[in-house]
Enzyme design. Structure first.
Site, PDB file in Angstrom:
ATOM      1  CG  HIS A 132      -1.833   0.952   1.371  1.00  0.00           C
ATOM      2  ND1 HIS A 132      -1.667   2.331   1.673  1.00  0.00           N
ATOM      3  CD2 HIS A 132      -3.479   0.876   1.258  1.00  0.00           C
ATOM      4  CE1 HIS A 132      -2.732   2.897   1.845  1.00  0.00           C
ATOM      5  NE2 HIS A 132      -3.682   2.059   1.434  1.00  0.00           N
ATOM      6  CD  GLN A 212      -6.672  -4.704   4.079  1.00  0.00           C
ATOM      7  OE1 GLN A 212      -7.565  -5.390   4.320  1.00  0.00           O
ATOM      8  NE2 GLN A 212      -6.961  -3.400   3.726  1.00  0.00           N
ATOM      9  CE  LYS A 235      -7.227  -0.386   6.164  1.00  0.00           C
ATOM     10  NZ  LYS A 235      -8.137   0.013   4.966  1.00  0.00           N
ATOM     11  CB  CYS A 374      -3.709   3.088  -1.800  1.00  0.00           C
ATOM     12  SG  CYS A 374      -4.849   4.471  -1.440  1.00  0.00           S
TER      13      CYS A 374
HETATM   14  N1  PLP Z   1      -1.889  -0.623   4.581  1.00  0.00           N
HETATM   15  C1  PLP Z   1      -2.663  -1.252   4.134  1.00  0.00           C
HETATM   16  C2  PLP Z   1      -2.254  -2.832   3.520  1.00  0.00           C
HETATM   17  C3  PLP Z   1      -3.962  -0.923   3.954  1.00  0.00           C
HETATM   18  O1  PLP Z   1      -4.845  -1.551   3.394  1.00  0.00           O
HETATM   19  C4  PLP Z   1      -4.368   0.488   4.192  1.00  0.00           C
HETATM   20  C5  PLP Z   1      -5.782   0.938   3.955  1.00  0.00           C
HETATM   21  O2  PLP Z   1      -6.416   0.546   3.232  1.00  0.00           O
HETATM   22  C6  PLP Z   1      -3.203   1.088   4.999  1.00  0.00           C
HETATM   23  C7  PLP Z   1      -2.037   0.595   5.077  1.00  0.00           C
HETATM   24  C8  PLP Z   1      -3.525   2.569   5.456  1.00  0.00           C
HETATM   25  O3  PLP Z   1      -4.427   2.489   6.728  1.00  0.00           O
HETATM   26  P1  PLP Z   1      -4.870   3.873   7.229  1.00  0.00           P
HETATM   27  O4  PLP Z   1      -5.627   4.586   6.053  1.00  0.00           O
HETATM   28  O5  PLP Z   1      -5.872   3.591   8.109  1.00  0.00           O
HETATM   29  O6  PLP Z   1      -3.705   4.409   7.998  1.00  0.00           O
END
Ligand code: PLP
Length: 416
Positions: A132, A212, A235, A374
């Site tokens: 991500h 995740q 999540k 992302c």
């Molecule tokens: N890492 C992963 C694998 C994600 O799926 C996400 C969010 O979709 C994030 C990081 C970022 O999470 P947050 O926006 O809650 O900081």
């Protein structure tokens, strides 16, 4: 929470689970909501909503600094979540749990505190192609400022990490591995324990993005031997704006603070300088999201009442069912077919734009995600700019999957 007993099929009483989610009663464009965007954010059980409500009605107060009853109660509830978070990921010590605004902030904290204190020009960071953006960009920012080198761990055609390449990427300058436990875009479950072992043999640390993984499988940071592990409350059936950074105590103790302000100091003086609080408070400057942290603790309870392993196996059941049905659709290409996958299906359909599918299927009450998730480097690797993504949670049903696939077929027929 009721869990019916049976031997082979997952035995989650999903109807009972659904009763905890008021939002699942709503309609979208006159159709019952089918929410399959759980990898972006999961829905919130009433127990968590009630915890937020109860906080603001009964004991809203700033924490750690008041002597009055409300402040005491708020502090106790806030700190109780630290114990719950420690149990949730099996950390050895409650001081290893730092509350952040989410995974993104947690990784930025590691980059800016540990990274700035420990990395030098030409040092190397290994980042997987599955990441991500929140586990790429903080390292790119740091690399630009400190003249670091970023090396990318490639994925194979199925979207699994190439472990041979991983081993070969290490050099005597490798200091850190940044990898997710589960890919948000493809659902690939990465062998993070094995990766940690290899990293440590090579004298590097590993930061695991667990955003995740935490909602779908039991996480044991000691078993993984992760140096840092990050995840987000929203999540895991909790509220937005809160998350956890786990770090090994000896690392956190040696790291400088990242953000300065109230709550993270021991003494402040213009003459004698400033001294900092012990961990975890050294990394929790300012007033945190108190209600949300407390409610995240309630979300952990909710998950524990069902059992995270039970949730994971239910989602595997949904994943197998959906994959079977979707594969039968003409022109369907599922991206991410690694042998170990969480409940995420990323797909493109020949002759149908992902954006069109996302918009039209919403008209039928189905919420899926459309875009690059992302994870632009990963999508570039597979030669696509966007996919649709269906991702599952404890409250999704087989009937919803059937309706989703029916709706998908209708929509594809409309746009082709
Ligand atoms: N890492 C992963 C694998 C994600 O799926 C996400 C969010 O979709 C994030 C990081 C970022 O999470 P947050 O926006 O809650 O900081």
């Amino acid at each position: 929470m009721t869990v019916m007993s049976a031997l082979s099929e997952p035995t989650l009483d999903v109807i009972q689970v659904r009763r905890d989610f008021p939002i699942l009663e709503r309609q979208v464009h006159g159709k019952p909501l089918i929410y399959l965007d759980n990898a972006a954010t999961s829905q919130t059980p009433r127990q968590v909503i009630e915890t937020l409500d109860h906080y603001y009605r009964h004991y809203n107060a700033n924490i750690h600094r008041g002597l009055h009853t409300l402040a005491d109660e708020a502090t106790a509830a806030f700190e109780q979540t630290r114990d719950k978070a420690r149990d949730f990921i099996n950390a050895a010590d409650r001081r290893e749990i730092i509350f952040t605004s989410g995974t993104t902030e947690a990784i930025n904290l590691v980059a800016n505190s540990w990274g700035r204190a420990n990395l030098k020009p030409k040092d190397e960071i290994l980042i997987s192609q599955l990441e991500h953006h929140s586990n790429i960009v903080p390292w790119q920012l740091l690399a630009a400022q400190l003249e670091l080198v970023i090396r990318v761990i490639p994925v194979d055609e199925q979207g699994a990490l190439d472990m041979v390449a991983y081993r070969e990427l290490f050099s005597e300058r490798t200091r850190l591995v940044a990898v997710n436990h589960v890919s948000n875009a493809f659902g690939t479950i990465n062998p993070v324990r094995e990766m940690a072992t290899i990293a440590h043999q090579q004298g590097a640390l590993i930061v695991v993005d667990g955003a995740q993984a935490a909602p779908h499988e039991p996480v044991d940071v000691q078993h993984i031997d992760a140096d840092f592990y990050a995840f987000s409350g929203h999540k895991v059936y909790g509220p937005t704006g809160v998350g956890v950074l786990y770090g090994k105590a000896e690392l956190l103790e040696a790291m400088p603070p990242w953000q300065g302000g109230g709550e993270m100091i021991r003494t402040v003086s213009f003459d004698a300088g400033t001294t900092y609080a012990d961990i975890p408070h050294k990394f929790e400057a300012g007033t945190p999201s108190i209600a949300e942290v407390i409610a995240m603790g309630r979300a952990f309870d909710w998950v524990n009442d069902i059992g995270i392993a039970m949730i994971g196996s239910w989602e595997q059941h949904l994943l197998a069912h959906a994959t079977r049905k979707m594969t039968a659709i003409e022109g369907m290409r599922i991206l991410g077919t690694a042998p170990h996958k969480a409940g995420v299906i990323s797909f493109v359909v020949e002759g149908a734009h992902a954006q069109d599918i996302g918009l039209l299927i919403d008209q039928l009450g189905v919420a899926v995600r459309t875009g690059n998730h992302c994870a632009q480097p990963l999508l570039q690797r597979f030669g696509v700019e966007a996919t649709c993504r269906a991702s599952f949670a404890a409250y999704n049903t087989l009937e919803e999957i059937d309706l989703f696939v029916e709706s998908l077929e209708r929509v594809i027929g409309m746009v082709r």
